[in-house]
Design a protein around this motif. Structure first.
Motif, PDB file in Angstrom:
ATOM      1  N   SER A 167       1.053  -1.331  -0.078  1.00 53.46           N
ATOM      2  CA  SER A 167       0.071  -0.096  -0.093  1.00 53.46           C
ATOM      3  C   SER A 167       0.918   1.216   0.036  1.00 53.46           C
ATOM      4  N   ALA A 168       0.320   2.408   0.054  1.00 51.48           N
ATOM      5  CA  ALA A 168       1.081   3.647   0.097  1.00 51.48           C
ATOM      6  C   ALA A 168       1.898   3.848   1.187  1.00 51.48           C
ATOM      7  N   ALA A 169       1.091   3.531   2.454  1.00 51.30           N
ATOM      8  CA  ALA A 169       1.935   3.602   3.798  1.00 51.30           C
ATOM      9  C   ALA A 169       2.944   2.206   3.848  1.00 51.30           C
ATOM     10  N   GLY A 170       2.546   1.208   3.068  1.00 53.76           N
ATOM     11  CA  GLY A 170       3.657   0.354   3.167  1.00 53.76           C
ATOM     12  C   GLY A 170       4.853   0.429   2.139  1.00 53.76           C
ATOM     13  N   LEU A 171       4.644   1.098   1.200  1.00 53.84           N
ATOM     14  CA  LEU A 171       5.757   1.334   0.338  1.00 53.84           C
ATOM     15  C   LEU A 171       6.692   2.485   1.009  1.00 53.84           C
ATOM     16  N   ASP A 172       5.959   3.421   1.602  1.00 54.20           N
ATOM     17  CA  ASP A 172       6.805   4.315   2.343  1.00 54.20           C
ATOM     18  C   ASP A 172       7.701   3.888   3.492  1.00 54.20           C
ATOM     19  N   PHE A 173       7.020   3.069   4.156  1.00 50.46           N
ATOM     20  CA  PHE A 173       7.747   2.347   5.203  1.00 50.46           C
ATOM     21  C   PHE A 173       9.070   1.582   4.605  1.00 50.46           C
ATOM     22  N   GLY A 174       8.520   0.879   3.677  1.00 49.04           N
ATOM     23  CA  GLY A 174       9.839  -0.098   3.084  1.00 49.04           C
ATOM     24  C   GLY A 174      10.713   0.724   2.482  1.00 49.04           C
TER      25      GLY A 174
ATOM     26  N   SER B 179     -11.023 -13.455   1.760  1.00 50.14           N
ATOM     27  CA  SER B 179     -11.743 -12.391   2.527  1.00 50.14           C
ATOM     28  C   SER B 179     -11.043 -12.193   3.841  1.00 50.14           C
ATOM     29  N   ALA B 180     -10.401 -13.053   4.426  1.00 49.12           N
ATOM     30  CA  ALA B 180      -9.882 -12.798   5.830  1.00 49.12           C
ATOM     31  C   ALA B 180      -8.734 -11.781   5.589  1.00 49.12           C
ATOM     32  N   SER B 181      -7.930 -12.091   4.478  1.00 48.17           N
ATOM     33  CA  SER B 181      -6.769 -11.096   4.563  1.00 48.17           C
ATOM     34  C   SER B 181      -7.296  -9.819   3.949  1.00 48.17           C
ATOM     35  N   ALA B 182      -8.205  -9.612   3.536  1.00 50.32           N
ATOM     36  CA  ALA B 182      -8.802  -8.365   2.970  1.00 50.32           C
ATOM     37  C   ALA B 182      -9.333  -7.663   4.059  1.00 50.32           C
ATOM     38  N   GLY B 183      -9.898  -8.434   4.990  1.00 52.18           N
ATOM     39  CA  GLY B 183     -10.437  -7.767   6.369  1.00 52.18           C
ATOM     40  C   GLY B 183     -11.788  -7.435   5.936  1.00 52.18           C
TER      41      GLY B 183
ATOM     42  N   PRO C  30     -16.796  -5.797  -9.679  1.00 51.73           N
ATOM     43  CA  PRO C  30     -15.524  -5.381  -9.857  1.00 51.73           C
ATOM     44  C   PRO C  30     -14.677  -5.171  -8.723  1.00 51.73           C
ATOM     45  N   LEU C  31     -13.463  -5.519  -8.692  1.00 51.38           N
ATOM     46  CA  LEU C  31     -12.347  -5.218  -7.511  1.00 51.38           C
ATOM     47  C   LEU C  31     -12.195  -3.923  -7.401  1.00 51.38           C
ATOM     48  N   VAL C  32     -12.073  -3.110  -8.307  1.00 50.81           N
ATOM     49  CA  VAL C  32     -11.921  -1.708  -8.076  1.00 50.81           C
ATOM     50  C   VAL C  32     -12.809  -1.109  -7.428  1.00 50.81           C
ATOM     51  N   ASN C  33     -14.024  -1.711  -7.186  1.00 50.60           N
ATOM     52  CA  ASN C  33     -15.210  -1.053  -6.351  1.00 50.60           C
ATOM     53  C   ASN C  33     -15.301  -1.507  -4.797  1.00 50.60           C
ATOM     54  N   ILE C  34     -14.405  -2.349  -4.351  1.00 52.87           N
ATOM     55  CA  ILE C  34     -13.983  -2.692  -3.048  1.00 52.87           C
ATOM     56  C   ILE C  34     -12.751  -2.602  -2.382  1.00 52.87           C
ATOM     57  N   ILE C  35     -11.776  -2.354  -3.071  1.00 51.51           N
ATOM     58  CA  ILE C  35     -10.235  -2.242  -2.691  1.00 51.51           C
ATOM     59  C   ILE C  35     -10.210  -1.211  -1.623  1.00 51.51           C
ATOM     60  N   ASP C  36     -10.800  -0.226  -1.602  1.00 51.80           N
ATOM     61  CA  ASP C  36     -10.722   1.005  -0.579  1.00 51.80           C
ATOM     62  C   ASP C  36     -11.275   0.454   0.739  1.00 51.80           C
ATOM     63  N   GLN C  37     -12.267  -0.681   0.682  1.00 51.49           N
ATOM     64  CA  GLN C  37     -12.599  -1.223   1.951  1.00 51.49           C
ATOM     65  C   GLN C  37     -12.047  -2.029   2.657  1.00 51.49           C
TER      66      GLN C  37
ATOM     67  N   LEU D 148      -4.485  -6.975   2.379  1.00 52.63           N
ATOM     68  CA  LEU D 148      -4.763  -7.560   0.956  1.00 52.63           C
ATOM     69  C   LEU D 148      -4.965  -6.622   0.015  1.00 52.63           C
ATOM     70  N   ARG D 149      -4.433  -5.338   0.089  1.00 55.67           N
ATOM     71  CA  ARG D 149      -4.777  -4.416  -1.041  1.00 55.67           C
ATOM     72  C   ARG D 149      -3.741  -4.683  -1.951  1.00 55.67           C
ATOM     73  N   GLY D 150      -2.379  -5.132  -1.655  1.00 53.21           N
ATOM     74  CA  GLY D 150      -1.560  -5.236  -2.818  1.00 53.21           C
ATOM     75  C   GLY D 150      -2.021  -6.586  -3.592  1.00 53.21           C
ATOM     76  N   SER D 151      -2.452  -7.595  -3.021  1.00 53.39           N
ATOM     77  CA  SER D 151      -2.771  -8.693  -3.785  1.00 53.39           C
ATOM     78  C   SER D 151      -4.157  -8.346  -4.800  1.00 53.39           C
ATOM     79  N   ILE D 152      -5.036  -7.581  -4.243  1.00 50.68           N
ATOM     80  CA  ILE D 152      -6.215  -7.217  -4.814  1.00 50.68           C
ATOM     81  C   ILE D 152      -5.834  -6.212  -5.887  1.00 50.68           C
ATOM     82  N   GLN D 153      -4.972  -5.433  -5.777  1.00 50.74           N
ATOM     83  CA  GLN D 153      -4.317  -4.600  -6.878  1.00 50.74           C
ATOM     84  C   GLN D 153      -3.753  -5.445  -7.922  1.00 50.74           C
ATOM     85  N   LEU D 154      -2.904  -6.431  -7.305  1.00 51.65           N
ATOM     86  CA  LEU D 154      -2.170  -7.370  -8.347  1.00 51.65           C
ATOM     87  C   LEU D 154      -3.296  -8.039  -9.340  1.00 51.65           C
ATOM     88  N   CYS D 155      -4.416  -8.293  -8.742  1.00 45.52           N
ATOM     89  CA  CYS D 155      -5.564  -9.126  -9.502  1.00 45.52           C
ATOM     90  C   CYS D 155      -6.125  -7.962 -10.622  1.00 45.52           C
TER      91      CYS D 155
END
Length: 462
Positions: A233-240, A316-320, A331-338, A342-349
């Motif tokens: 995620s944006a926060a994860g990339l910044d931390f990394g 489901s569990a990883s996505a929260g 479409p996954l684009v409609n749920i990613i912000d929720q 798992l945001r990285g995996s959703i974005q990958l898909c």
């Protein structure tokens, strides 16, 4: 620390549980994943990895039980959805004792231990392994883990990274700043083991932690273990970009890897770091055959053991969020912000959807694991790894389908080709894990890493 001047890094990537990423494969007749509580299996894996010159065993973790799916936790328990799961740190000493050069990286989240206790655990293991340990830094995404540790509920995604920032600040102060170089004397004649003027309390006072110190362990070979992190995620990339030495990615395609690498390098440079102090390690799994047809037949046979119900439950569990409450064609684009995870995996898909197609919830549950699978002959697999290397990838985390089958097939059939092409080391560098991963850089963190600031302070008092 100089730029990596070595072939790609290769790690075995797995979890101390019957079922890690490829759900259902624990049932396969050739899989020994159910032996995860048998120390002999882990020693065998470590020796297999070292025999073929792999760099490390990388042990993931999930601290907490996955949440109910469709109103019930039965699927988590019945299908061994990263449950039960044992403590990875307990495996390190035995695997290290059975090997000489292999690195051992394990996961510890902010929830699992207070940083004062964790710092001592890690320093102890760094001593016992002669400097061969690494830490996978994670913030935790499992709500059950938070509740089980006495917290009211889930901590917001970005706030967890703020928490992780303070956690690493504490351990950096302990590892890098509490004991000065030269503090340990071991002088038998004078009876002085350590110089009190070179040992100090850290007196950390922050939002979450108040830590007096000093660090209970004397400086270990690496002081700070080699640092790994997988946030996308944006926060994860910044931390990394600020902290990691090994950025673990699951990108699916070399082009997506290149994009992630460019973003993190740009951010790392902006933060004052040397971007060459970071390895970019792609997560992939492999099905190997003597011909393309044989490899595809093996892949098809493995797919027959896949547990789609469990795969959707894990997503489901990883996505929260419970993905079963959405229409499969959503479409996954409609749920990613929720999604809390798992945001990285959703974005990958989303990114890897075929041209003209929109990735859906059903795609995430059904086909997610196939996005990072490479099927082919040793030669064609080496060709594919070359494409990742040309995209800037400097390492591969090999994710298991069966244990130890996935690792053994790759080690026995693919590594000889990789070594012939200069894509894999033929022998180990001398020294600590950090020296092996970054030849010529020494056992300690690079000069531009933020933790170095704590070592440069010379105001010591006991």
């Amino acid at each position: 620390m100089s730029a990596p001047t070595r072939p790609l890094v290769y790690n075995f990537f797995l979890m101390d549980t019957p079922s890690h990423i490829s759900q259902g494969m624990w049932r396969h007749p050739e899989s020994r994943a159910t032996e995860y509580n048998d120390l002999g299996l882990w020693v065998e894996l470590a020796q297999l990895a070292e025999r073929h010159h792999f760099d490390a065993i990388f042990i993931a973790d999930n601290f907490g039980m996955y949440p109910p799916v469709g109103g019930s936790s039965d699927v988590v328990i019945e299908r061994a959805l990263q449950f039960p799961i044992s403590e990875p740190a307990m495996l390190v000493s035995a695997m290290a004792h059975a090997t000489k050069d292999l690195g051992i990286v394990y996961t510890n989240s902010v929830l699992q231990q207070h940083p004062f206790a964790f710092a001592r655990q890690m320093s102890t293991l760094d001593h016992l392994t002669n400097g061969r340990v690494g830490w996978n830094m994670v913030s935790s995404f499992n709500a059950n883990g938070f509740r089980s540790m006495g917290m009211d509920g889930f901590v917001d995604h970005d706030e967890r990274y703020t928490w992780l920032e303070e956690y690493v600040e504490v351990v950096y102060k302990l590892w890098e700043g509490s004991w000065a170089d030269g503090a340990v004397l071991k002088d038998r004649d004078t009876g002085i083991y350590a110089d009190p003027s070179k040992v100090r309390k850290i007196n950390h006072l922050g939002k979450r932690y108040s830590v007096e110190g000093p660090h209970l362990s004397e400086p270990s070979p690496q002081r700070t273990p080699v640092l790994f992190q997988a946030g996308s995620s944006a926060a994860g990339l910044d931390f990394g970009a600020r902290h990691t030495e090994g950025a673990f990615m699951i990108s699916g395609k070399p082009e997506a890897s290149a994009s992630k690498i460019a973003k993190m390098k740009e951010r790392a440079i902006a933060l004052g770091r040397n971007a060459n102090d970071i390895h970019f390690i792609e997560g992939l799994t492999f099905v190997v055959g003597s011909t393309e047809e044989e490899a595809q037949r093996k892949a098809d046979e493995l797919d027959e053991w896949a547990d789609v119900t469990a795969q959707m439950a894990m997503s489901s569990a990883s996505a929260g969020i419970d993905l079963t409450r959405f229409d499969p064609d959503e479409p996954l684009v409609n749920i990613i912000d929720q999604a809390q995870g798992l945001r990285g995996s959703i974005q990958l898909c989303i990114d890897n959807a075929p041209k003209g197609k929109v990735a859906t919830v059903a795609d995430l549950g059904r086909d997610n694991a196939r996005q990072w699978r490479i099927t082919g002959t040793p030669e064609s697999i080496a060709d594919r790894i070359t494409e990742y290397a040309e995209a800037g990838v400097t390492g591969i985390n090999i994710m298991s389908i069966t244990v130890p089958g996935t690792f053994a097939d790759f080690a026995e059939h693919v590594t000889p080709i990789l070594k012939e092409r200069g894509l894999m080391q033929r022998e180990y560098q001398e020294g600590t894990l950090r020296e092996k991963l970054f030849p010529g850089g020494g056992p300690r963190l690079g000069e531009t890493h933020p933790a170095r600031a704590y070592r440069d302070s010379h105001e010591y008092s006991h």
